[in-house]
Design an enzyme around this catalytic site. Sequence first.
Site, PDB file in Angstrom:
ATOM      1  N   LYS A 297     146.954  54.583  40.067  1.00 11.24           N
ATOM      2  CA  LYS A 297     147.955  54.816  41.209  1.00 11.24           C
ATOM      3  C   LYS A 297     149.462  54.817  40.847  1.00 11.24           C
ATOM      4  O   LYS A 297     150.431  55.312  41.453  1.00 11.24           O
ATOM      5  CB  LYS A 297     147.724  54.024  42.425  1.00 11.24           C
ATOM      6  N   ASP A 298     149.602  53.822  39.963  1.00  7.61           N
ATOM      7  CA  ASP A 298     151.367  53.834  39.465  1.00  7.61           C
ATOM      8  C   ASP A 298     151.756  54.587  38.354  1.00  7.61           C
ATOM      9  O   ASP A 298     152.650  54.497  37.759  1.00  7.61           O
ATOM     10  CB  ASP A 298     151.430  52.343  39.380  1.00  7.61           C
TER      11      ASP A 298
ATOM     12  N   ALA B  91     155.414  49.704  52.630  1.00  2.00           N
ATOM     13  CA  ALA B  91     156.541  50.286  51.686  1.00  2.00           C
ATOM     14  C   ALA B  91     155.852  51.485  51.035  1.00  2.00           C
ATOM     15  O   ALA B  91     156.460  51.989  50.019  1.00  2.00           O
ATOM     16  CB  ALA B  91     156.612  49.192  50.836  1.00  2.00           C
TER      17      ALA B  91
ATOM     18  N   ARG C 153     153.011  57.134  50.660  1.00  2.00           N
ATOM     19  CA  ARG C 153     151.791  57.682  50.697  1.00  2.00           C
ATOM     20  C   ARG C 153     151.268  57.629  52.430  1.00  2.00           C
ATOM     21  O   ARG C 153     150.928  58.219  53.200  1.00  2.00           O
ATOM     22  CB  ARG C 153     150.672  57.599  49.960  1.00  2.00           C
TER      23      ARG C 153
END
Length: 139
Positions: A78-79, A123, A126
């Site tokens: 995801k990062d 934060a 998405r």
Amino acid sequence: MIKIGTRKSPLALAQTHIVIAELQKIYSKTIQIIPMETQGDRILNKPLSEFGGKGLFTKELEEALLEGRIDCAVHSLKDMSTIITDDLEIGAVLEREDPRDAFLSVKYPSLEKLPKGAIVGTASLRRQAFINHYYPHLE
């Protein structure tokens, strides 16, 4: 010896231990964890989106791979940036756990039950986009 680079976060270390358990099923080599701090770990006072978001948690791991300081790296997809340098590749992906998000409230059972104008904290860009789209009455 296999040197695995990973971030110092509890999630990254937990994922790394899962990878080590899988590697130990097929390799008898000693495996060493090389914990690393990334730019994303150091930015604590501003939203990561101001710095570009993707790649903030992987640059140092990629540099260590390219310089030969580690043999592989464990990181959450995801990062990761959507474009990977030609010198690197994703060699394996763990089985995915439950991908659902969690909603926590002491008063309301779901986002649907929140009153108009209620503030939802996150934060994640998405999650912000999801909430804005499906729950426009929320802030």
